[in-house]
Motif scaffolding. Structure first.
Motif, PDB file in Angstrom:
ATOM      1  N   ALA A 297      -1.591  11.170   2.249  1.00  8.43           N
ATOM      2  CA  ALA A 297      -1.465   9.727   2.000  1.00  8.43           C
ATOM      3  C   ALA A 297      -0.097   9.423   1.389  1.00  8.43           C
ATOM      4  N   ALA A 298       0.159   8.134   1.176  1.00  8.66           N
ATOM      5  CA  ALA A 298       1.424   7.705   0.571  1.00  8.66           C
ATOM      6  C   ALA A 298       1.136   6.660  -0.506  1.00  8.66           C
ATOM      7  N   GLY A 299       2.011   6.599  -1.506  1.00  8.87           N
ATOM      8  CA  GLY A 299       1.970   5.539  -2.520  1.00  8.87           C
ATOM      9  C   GLY A 299       0.623   5.420  -3.213  1.00  8.87           C
ATOM     10  N   THR A 300       0.120   4.200  -3.238  1.00  9.19           N
ATOM     11  CA  THR A 300      -1.150   3.922  -3.906  1.00  9.19           C
ATOM     12  C   THR A 300      -2.292   4.733  -3.298  1.00  9.19           C
ATOM     13  N   SER A 301      -2.269   4.890  -2.000  1.00  9.07           N
ATOM     14  CA  SER A 301      -3.337   5.653  -1.341  1.00  9.07           C
ATOM     15  C   SER A 301      -3.296   7.117  -1.779  1.00  9.07           C
ATOM     16  N   TYR A 302      -2.096   7.621  -2.018  1.00 12.58           N
ATOM     17  CA  TYR A 302      -1.952   8.984  -2.536  1.00 12.58           C
ATOM     18  C   TYR A 302      -2.604   9.059  -3.929  1.00 12.58           C
ATOM     19  N   ILE A 344      -5.771   8.949   4.046  1.00 13.48           N
ATOM     20  CA  ILE A 344      -6.177   7.739   3.322  1.00 13.48           C
ATOM     21  C   ILE A 344      -5.081   6.708   3.532  1.00 13.48           C
ATOM     22  N   SER A 345      -5.445   5.565   4.099  1.00 17.16           N
ATOM     23  CA  SER A 345      -4.426   4.562   4.394  1.00 17.16           C
ATOM     24  C   SER A 345      -5.047   3.181   4.504  1.00 17.16           C
ATOM     25  N   GLN A 346      -4.636   2.280   3.641  1.00 15.39           N
ATOM     26  CA  GLN A 346      -5.128   0.906   3.721  1.00 15.39           C
ATOM     27  C   GLN A 346      -4.871   0.348   5.108  1.00 15.39           C
ATOM     28  N   SER A 347      -3.605   0.407   5.540  1.00 14.55           N
ATOM     29  CA  SER A 347      -3.216  -0.228   6.807  1.00 14.55           C
ATOM     30  C   SER A 347      -3.606   0.593   8.024  1.00 14.55           C
ATOM     31  N   GLY A 348      -3.674   1.903   7.851  1.00 18.46           N
ATOM     32  CA  GLY A 348      -3.919   2.775   9.008  1.00 18.46           C
ATOM     33  C   GLY A 348      -2.706   2.868   9.922  1.00 18.46           C
ATOM     34  N   GLU A 349      -1.558   2.396   9.458  1.00 17.67           N
ATOM     35  CA  GLU A 349      -0.361   2.376  10.315  1.00 17.67           C
ATOM     36  C   GLU A 349       0.803   3.149   9.711  1.00 17.67           C
ATOM     37  N   THR A 350       0.629   3.750   8.544  1.00 13.52           N
ATOM     38  CA  THR A 350       1.759   4.367   7.862  1.00 13.52           C
ATOM     39  C   THR A 350       2.368   5.503   8.699  1.00 13.52           C
ATOM     40  N   ALA A 351       3.639   5.342   9.034  1.00 15.78           N
ATOM     41  CA  ALA A 351       4.276   6.279   9.967  1.00 15.78           C
ATOM     42  C   ALA A 351       4.339   7.695   9.393  1.00 15.78           C
ATOM     43  N   ALA A 395      -1.395  -9.124  -0.177  1.00 17.09           N
ATOM     44  CA  ALA A 395      -0.308  -8.864  -1.139  1.00 17.09           C
ATOM     45  C   ALA A 395       0.256  -7.482  -0.859  1.00 17.09           C
ATOM     46  N   VAL A 396       1.560  -7.351  -0.978  1.00 16.77           N
ATOM     47  CA  VAL A 396       2.177  -6.046  -0.715  1.00 16.77           C
ATOM     48  C   VAL A 396       1.635  -4.998  -1.683  1.00 16.77           C
ATOM     49  N   ALA A 397       1.480  -5.369  -2.954  1.00 14.01           N
ATOM     50  CA  ALA A 397       0.952  -4.413  -3.931  1.00 14.01           C
ATOM     51  C   ALA A 397      -0.547  -4.215  -3.687  1.00 14.01           C
ATOM     52  N   SER A 398      -0.917  -2.997  -3.421  1.00 11.66           N
ATOM     53  CA  SER A 398      -2.314  -2.707  -3.087  1.00 11.66           C
ATOM     54  C   SER A 398      -3.184  -2.697  -4.340  1.00 11.66           C
ATOM     55  N   THR A 399      -4.306  -3.389  -4.300  1.00 15.38           N
ATOM     56  CA  THR A 399      -5.219  -3.408  -5.453  1.00 15.38           C
ATOM     57  C   THR A 399      -6.637  -3.080  -5.004  1.00 15.38           C
ATOM     58  N   LEU A 480       3.310   2.507 -10.804  1.00 17.36           N
ATOM     59  CA  LEU A 480       3.762   2.042  -9.482  1.00 17.36           C
ATOM     60  C   LEU A 480       3.562   0.530  -9.356  1.00 17.36           C
ATOM     61  N   LYS A 481       2.385   0.050  -9.821  1.00 23.66           N
ATOM     62  CA  LYS A 481       2.120  -1.399  -9.722  1.00 23.66           C
ATOM     63  C   LYS A 481       3.184  -2.178 -10.484  1.00 23.66           C
ATOM     64  N   LEU A 482       3.444  -1.718 -11.734  1.00 25.11           N
ATOM     65  CA  LEU A 482       4.394  -2.479 -12.556  1.00 25.11           C
ATOM     66  C   LEU A 482       5.783  -2.469 -11.926  1.00 25.11           C
ATOM     67  N   LYS A 483       6.235  -1.292 -11.489  1.00 23.29           N
ATOM     68  CA  LYS A 483       7.628  -1.254 -11.003  1.00 23.29           C
ATOM     69  C   LYS A 483       7.780  -2.006  -9.696  1.00 23.29           C
ATOM     70  N   GLU A 484       6.791  -1.921  -8.815  1.00 24.05           N
ATOM     71  CA  GLU A 484       7.017  -2.521  -7.489  1.00 24.05           C
ATOM     72  C   GLU A 484       7.054  -4.048  -7.530  1.00 24.05           C
ATOM     73  N   ILE A 485       6.327  -4.657  -8.484  1.00 24.84           N
ATOM     74  CA  ILE A 485       6.352  -6.123  -8.457  1.00 24.84           C
ATOM     75  C   ILE A 485       7.161  -6.770  -9.580  1.00 24.84           C
TER      76      ILE A 485
HETATM   77  C1  F6R Z   1       1.735   0.073  -3.302  1.00 28.76           C
HETATM   78  C2  F6R Z   1       1.392   0.205  -1.909  1.00 28.76           C
HETATM   79  C3  F6R Z   1       1.986   1.339  -1.160  1.00 28.76           C
HETATM   80  C4  F6R Z   1       1.002   1.844  -0.092  1.00 28.76           C
HETATM   81  C5  F6R Z   1       1.682   2.900   0.788  1.00 28.76           C
HETATM   82  C6  F6R Z   1       0.725   3.474   1.809  1.00 28.76           C
HETATM   83  O1  F6R Z   1       1.080  -1.005  -3.878  1.00 28.76           O
HETATM   84  O2  F6R Z   1       0.678  -0.590  -1.356  1.00 28.76           O
HETATM   85  O3  F6R Z   1       2.372   2.372  -2.010  1.00 28.76           O
HETATM   86  O4  F6R Z   1      -0.115   2.379  -0.721  1.00 28.76           O
HETATM   87  O5  F6R Z   1       2.773   2.323   1.452  1.00 28.76           O
HETATM   88  O6  F6R Z   1       0.204   2.481   2.623  1.00 28.76           O
HETATM   89  P1  F6R Z   1      -1.159   2.666   3.395  1.00 28.76           P
HETATM   90  O7  F6R Z   1      -2.248   2.797   2.397  1.00 28.76           O
HETATM   91  O8  F6R Z   1      -1.287   1.452   4.247  1.00 28.76           O
HETATM   92  O9  F6R Z   1      -1.006   3.932   4.198  1.00 28.76           O
END
Ligand code: F6R
Length: 600
Positions: A297-302, A344-351, A395-399, A480-485
């Motif tokens: 995973a990446a970012g918040t999903s990680y 694990i990916s909210q969008s399911g599109e993370t390259a 919102a860009v910041a994932s919650t 991560l939440k604090l810095k990104e927004i």
């Molecule tokens: C932070 C945030 C990103 C995503 C990351 C992975 O708030 O949203 O760190 O978590 O870019 O994205 P997904 O989950 O769509 O694979």
């Protein structure tokens, strides 16, 4: 990251395109443009900046019934009007929008376009110039389009219009997402059905390396050899009101508030009539068949994956490794004999994650995707999918996707444990109900977090978050939440690690937020708080009811020890939200960030 909208029908195209692009703003962008086509030719409008500026730029007098639009997140070439899409061929006959990255653009330029003067610094422009050059050769636009697409290496979703043809939009894709929406005497093209939900809820999936010819009253899919492909449409199951802010000032606040509903939704979706866990039996079998789980995973999903590892190891007794997708992709560790990959990916599109998926599929390993978008690339290409049921996250910041990921991972872990015959004194469905009420109690206290954000982050340049055990994973997400927004330099540390270097940064007034929800480390994390206070830190402790001490800044309602990340993260999300608000940052669309990161 980048968004495409296309329309061919009888309505006012610019309105459809602009409305669609507004719905794609959440993906992140730095410039935008539209091109419409009518008897006067192509009407092209581009701006650096927001869709609102594009709206002002668009000439209202020029009625057209077809066109394409784009939001760009710069990769090749700076954000500018010249680099914004749509791009045009030298003669102006062809106009094109593109998402993705063309890896062989230098080679194409050298081989086919040595006589063409490029107007932008983008990799996209070479596609439209190539189409024109090949069309001069073939005198057949479809053939030129197909040949051009076959020459491209990399990721792309493209839509092309021809000044001489008011009846066709040419579409193709590879790796980057793109859908064709079907209507009554009109059709649409969109990166995401959210863009055109107002027009239709019927969509055709487009597979990699397919060509689509979109007319007003029909859509034809072909492979790269021109062989026709038939496919049934699917219904986009998104409620149009889910993608509106309603009375909220920002999507982020709305999505934080939605978390209790999401928890209840997950309970409902994963519970059978006997109140037991209901899970796809093939997912259960895949878990049972594996000797080690690799979470990618990446970012918040990680960060959600780090919590999930604890569940799967502690409850189901299966070893788990959690990897950052972009690292794993280029530095694969030794694998166990029977690995199961969990994306694990909210969008399911993370390259970055998709690049790992492609590699492990080549090796023949099974993959499960846990995502909020079941029709997404990672979902379609994995063997199994678990749906987050969180509703669209704008919102860009994932919650809410983060808490949904943790909840689904807890259910998966318990299901595996039960299938292995492990007796557990932990019912995740029941416990998630308690979590939902606790979350509600927290979101009801927004004024407290607003004041805390003012006290701790109003003027600070940096901030530290510390925790141990489960709390260590949550503080990484908090930072991560604090810095990104809010753009405050923030870091999340294991409490015990501070004195091995980072404590050197603590000075008079440095904000340090500690989370304490784990009994076995409550004593130690408080020792760490004393260490930073002795060096002048402006500290704040957020503790779990039952572990709280005098002077703690905030006490979290009691929930099961394993599920504390679901509640401790809520104040962190709200602190980040209010800190960003006080600092007058663009909360939902932070600078440089994209919601759906579709390039590696
Ligand atoms: C932070 C945030 C990103 C995503 C990351 C992975 O708030 O949203 O760190 O978590 O870019 O994205 P997904 O989950 O769509 O694979």
């Amino acid at each position: 990251m980048c968004g495409i909208v296309g329309y061919i029908g009888n309505n006012d195209t610019k309105e459809v395109l602009l409305n669609g692009l507004e719905k794609l703003e959440y993906r992140g962008y730095d410039s935008a443009g539209i091109a419409t086509l009518n008897d006067n030719g192509v009407n092209l409008f581009k701006v650096k900046g927001r869709i609102a500026a594009l709206r002002e730029r668009v000439d209202d007098t020029n009625h057209a019934t077809m066109g394409i639009g784009h939001t760009r997140w710069a990769t090749h070439g700076a954000p500018s009007e010249e680099n914004a899409h749509p791009h045009q061929s030298a003669s102006g006959r062809f106009t094109l929008v593109h998402n993705g990255v063309i890896e062989n653009f230098n080679e194409i330029k050298a081989e086919y376009l040595s006589d063409v003067t490029l107007a932008s610094e983008t990799d996209t422009e070479i596609i439209v110039q190539l189409i024109e050059v090949l069309n001069e050769q073939y005198n057949d636009v479809l053939e030129a389009f197909r040949e051009s697409v076959a020459l491209l290496k990399g990721s792309y979703a493209i839509a092309l219009i021809d000044r001489n043809d008011q009846e066709t939009i040419y579409v193709a894709k590879n790796k980057s997402p793109l859908l064709v929406g079907l209507g009554d005497n009109f059709n649409v093209v969109a990166s995401d059905s959210m863009a055109t939900l107002k027009e239709t809820d019927q969509y055709l999936e487009i597979n990699d390396k397919e060509i689509v010819i979109v007319k007003r009253d029909n859509v034809k899919i072909q492979d790269l050899n021109g062989v026709a492909i038939t496919r049934e449409p699917f219904t986009a199951e998104i409620d149009a009101t889910d993608i509106e802010k309603g009375t909220y000032p920002h999507f982020m606040l709305k999505e934080i508030d939605e978390q209790p509903f999401v928890m209840r939704n997950i309970i409902q979706e994963y519970q059978d009539e006997q109140d037991e866990i209901k899970l796809d039996p093939s997912v259960r079998q895949a878990m049972l068949d594996s000797d080690r789980v690799y979470i990618i995973a990446a970012g918040t999903s990680y960060h959600a994956g780090l919590v999930g590892k604890q569940f799967i190891e502690k409850l189901a007794n299966v070893p788990v490794e959690v990897h950052i997708a972009s690292e794993f992709s280029y530095n694969m560790p030794l694998l166990s004999e029977k690995p199961l990959f969990v994306f694990i990916s909210q969008s399911g599109e993370t390259a970055d994650s998709r690049s790992v998926l492609v590699k492990i599929k080549e090796l023949g390993h099974p993959a499960l995707t846990i995502t909020n978008v079941p029709g997404s690339t990672l979902s379609r290409e994995a063997n199994y999918t678990l749906h987050l049921h969180a509703g669209p996250e704008i919102a860009v910041a994932s919650t809410k996707a983060y808490t949904a990921q943790i909840a689904v991972l807890a259910i998966l872990a318990v299901d595996t444990a039960k299938a292995k015959g492990i007796d557990l004194d932990f019912d995740p469905l029941q416990e998630l109900g308690i979590v939902a009420s606790a979350m509600e109690a927290l979101t009801d206290q927004k004024e407290t977090f607003e004041q805390m954000a003012r006290d701790y982050f109003a003027t600070s340049r940096n901030a530290f978050f510390i925790g141990r055990g489960m709390d260590y994973f949550v503080v990484q997400e908090a930072a991560l939440k604090l810095k990104e927004i809010s753009y405050i330099q923030a870091e999340g540390f294991a409490g015990g690690e501070l004195k091995h270097g980072t404590i050197a940064l603590i000075e008079e007034g440095t904000p340090v937020v500690a989370i304490s929800t784990q009994e076995n480390v409550n004593y130690s994390i408080r020792g760490n708080v004393q260490e930073v206070e002795a060096r002048g830190a402006n500290s704040c402790v957020v503790s779990l009811e039952g572990l709280n001490q005098e002077n703690d800044s905030f006490i979290l309602p009691h929930v099961h020890e394993l599920l504390t990340p679901l509640v401790s993260v809520v104040p962190m999300q709200l602190l980040a939200y209010y800190a960003a608000l006080h600092r007058e940052c663009d909360v939902d669309k932070p600078r440089n960030l994209a919601k759906s990161v579709t390039v590696e």
